[in-house]
Design a protein around this motif. Structure first.
Motif, mmCIF file in Angstrom:
data_model
loop_
_atom_site.group_PDB
_atom_site.id
_atom_site.type_symbol
_atom_site.label_atom_id
_atom_site.label_comp_id
_atom_site.label_asym_id
_atom_site.label_seq_id
_atom_site.Cartn_x
_atom_site.Cartn_y
_atom_site.Cartn_z
ATOM 1 N N SER A 147 0.833 -1.208 0.000
ATOM 2 C CA SER A 147 0.000 0.000 0.000
ATOM 3 C C SER A 147 0.870 1.262 0.000
ATOM 4 O O SER A 147 0.571 2.241 -0.690
ATOM 5 N N VAL A 148 1.953 1.225 0.769
ATOM 6 C CA VAL A 148 2.840 2.401 0.839
ATOM 7 C C VAL A 148 3.461 2.665 -0.537
ATOM 8 O O VAL A 148 3.462 3.801 -1.028
ATOM 9 N N ARG A 149 3.931 1.608 -1.192
ATOM 10 C CA ARG A 149 4.541 1.820 -2.513
ATOM 11 C C ARG A 149 3.511 2.331 -3.525
ATOM 12 O O ARG A 149 3.757 3.274 -4.258
ATOM 13 N N ASP A 150 2.324 1.694 -3.526
ATOM 14 C CA ASP A 150 1.283 2.131 -4.471
ATOM 15 C C ASP A 150 0.867 3.579 -4.202
ATOM 16 O O ASP A 150 0.634 4.357 -5.122
ATOM 17 N N SER A 151 0.758 3.909 -2.923
ATOM 18 C CA SER A 151 0.323 5.271 -2.573
ATOM 19 C C SER A 151 1.369 6.286 -3.004
ATOM 20 O O SER A 151 1.031 7.389 -3.457
ATOM 21 N N ASN A 152 2.643 5.912 -2.863
ATOM 22 C CA ASN A 152 3.708 6.806 -3.309
ATOM 23 C C ASN A 152 3.611 7.038 -4.822
ATOM 24 O O ASN A 152 3.804 8.150 -5.312
ATOM 25 N N ARG A 153 3.263 5.966 -5.549
ATOM 26 C CA ARG A 153 3.123 6.123 -7.015
ATOM 27 C C ARG A 153 1.958 7.026 -7.363
ATOM 28 O O ARG A 153 2.042 7.850 -8.271
ATOM 29 N N VAL A 154 0.858 6.870 -6.630
ATOM 30 C CA VAL A 154 -0.296 7.752 -6.870
ATOM 31 C C VAL A 154 0.119 9.197 -6.607
ATOM 32 O O VAL A 154 -0.130 10.095 -7.420
ATOM 33 N N ALA A 155 0.789 9.398 -5.466
ATOM 34 C CA ALA A 155 1.194 10.769 -5.096
ATOM 35 C C ALA A 155 2.134 11.358 -6.152
ATOM 36 O O ALA A 155 1.975 12.519 -6.554
ATOM 37 N N SER A 156 3.086 10.544 -6.643
ATOM 38 C CA SER A 156 4.033 11.058 -7.640
ATOM 39 C C SER A 156 3.316 11.389 -8.946
ATOM 40 O O SER A 156 3.586 12.429 -9.562
ATOM 41 N N ALA A 157 2.418 10.495 -9.362
ATOM 42 C CA ALA A 157 1.687 10.741 -10.616
ATOM 43 C C ALA A 157 0.855 12.019 -10.505
ATOM 44 O O ALA A 157 0.790 12.817 -11.449
ATOM 45 N N LEU A 158 0.254 12.236 -9.337
ATOM 46 C CA LEU A 158 -0.552 13.453 -9.159
ATOM 47 C C LEU A 158 0.340 14.695 -9.159
ATOM 48 O O LEU A 158 -0.007 15.720 -9.757
ATOM 49 N N THR A 159 1.505 14.585 -8.522
ATOM 50 C CA THR A 159 2.429 15.724 -8.500
ATOM 51 C C THR A 159 2.841 16.091 -9.921
ATOM 52 O O THR A 159 2.867 17.271 -10.287
ATOM 53 N N GLU A 160 3.150 15.053 -10.724
ATOM 54 C CA GLU A 160 3.536 15.324 -12.122
ATOM 55 C C GLU A 160 2.441 16.056 -12.880
ATOM 56 O O GLU A 160 2.709 16.804 -13.806
ATOM 57 N N LEU A 161 1.200 15.801 -12.476
ATOM 58 C CA LEU A 161 0.086 16.472 -13.158
ATOM 59 C C LEU A 161 -0.238 17.835 -12.539
ATOM 60 O O LEU A 161 -1.244 18.449 -12.865
ATOM 61 N N GLY A 162 0.606 18.246 -11.582
ATOM 62 C CA GLY A 162 0.431 19.591 -11.023
ATOM 63 C C GLY A 162 -0.504 19.654 -9.826
ATOM 64 O O GLY A 162 -0.872 20.742 -9.369
ATOM 65 N N VAL A 163 -0.894 18.481 -9.279
ATOM 66 C CA VAL A 163 -1.786 18.482 -8.107
ATOM 67 C C VAL A 163 -0.931 18.746 -6.871
ATOM 68 O O VAL A 163 0.079 18.083 -6.659
#
Ligand SMILES: Nc1ncnc2c1ncn2[C@@H]1O[C@H](COP(=O)(O)OP(=O)(O)O)[C@@H](O)[C@H]1O
Ligand SMILES: [Mg+2]
Length: 244
Positions: A147-163
């Protein structure tokens, strides 16, 4: 005000719908008119979790396609004035991929103080909607490595999109497991996901039973206080975390 709140996670089962219901109730109890929209087309569940299964006639698909009005689609939750649910369609796709969906959600935000988007598992849909709509994104993670790894990926993908306004909610924390050293220390979860903390929820039977078929958390119990504080933090109040 952050009035469109997206609830997401890396994987299903982390507790997005439970958290959506709990935060929805806590904001409603603060007098905020709140609607929870379940976006999990084909896998509707929040109607049962909020105890309104028999009252849902129209759903989000009907609202997006113009087949019903907002009054028809927003079901009020018994025992919790100010809280409404717009149910997910029972079948795919029924309007969920229509370009009108973001416009409908945006329009709802002028009718409600808070719109809570209970997003489906997997990040495709989240990545499509969050950058366009959400004022705040809550990533629900459980304290385990996957869950921690997946959540980090979600967070990174959102950051890349400017969130920018992402918060972490650590769910299903079990102190017994923590003592057994099976589950990471909460600090490690926080560092692993890399997003500021909104709250920590225990794995708790009351949470499970109340948000399985409708009801209210008992006043002054730990889960009720934790959700109250999360709601206060969402509203920008300085409130210390309550962790059990
Ligand atoms: N804090 C909690 N304590 C106990 N059970 C929980 C908690 N959060 C979620 N659950 C349970 O975990 C399961 C998945 O939760 P759910 O909210 O449906 O996840 P998601 O919407 O992310 O798929 C459900 O059976 C729910 O009752
Ligand atoms: Mg769900």
């Amino acid at each position: 005000m952050s009035n469109i709140i997206a609830i997401t996670s890396g994987k299903g089962g982390a507790g997005k719908s439970t958290v959506s219901a709990g935060i929805g109730q806590a904001l409603a109890k603060r007098g905020k008119k709140t609607v929870v929209i379940e976006l999990d087309a084909g896998l509707r569940g929040l109607d049962i979790m909020l105890g309104v299964e028999n009252q849902v006639v129209y759903d989000l698909g009907d609202l997006v396609s113009g087949a019903c009005s907002l009054d028809d689609a927003a079901v009020s939750i018994d025992g919790c004035p100010n809280l409404f649910l717009i149910a997910a369609p029972t079948m795919l796709p029924e309007g969920m991929d229509k370009p009108e969906l973001p416009q409908v959600v945006q329009a709802l935000s002028s009718w409600f103080d808070y719109v809570i988007l209970d997003l489906p598992a997997g990040i495709r849909f989240s990545l499509q909607l969050i950058p366009r709509l959400a004022d705040m994104t809550v990533i629900v993670a459980t304290p385990d490595y996957v869950s921690v790894r997946d959540s980090n990926r979600v967070a990174s993908a959102l950051t890349e999109l400017g969130v920018t306004n992402c918060r972490l909610l650590i769910n299903k924390v079990n102190t017994k497991y923590r003592k057994m050293n099976i589950i990471k220390d909460l600090d490690e979860v926080l560092d692993g996901v890399g997003v500021p903390l909104l709250g920590v929820l225990p794995e708790d039977l009351q949470i499970k039973s109340v948000f399985s078929c409708g009801g209210q958390l008992e006043k002054e119990t730990a889960p009720a206080v934790i959700f109250e504080r999360i709601a206060a933090r969402i509203e920008g109040e300085y409130t210390p975390l309550y962790i059990i």
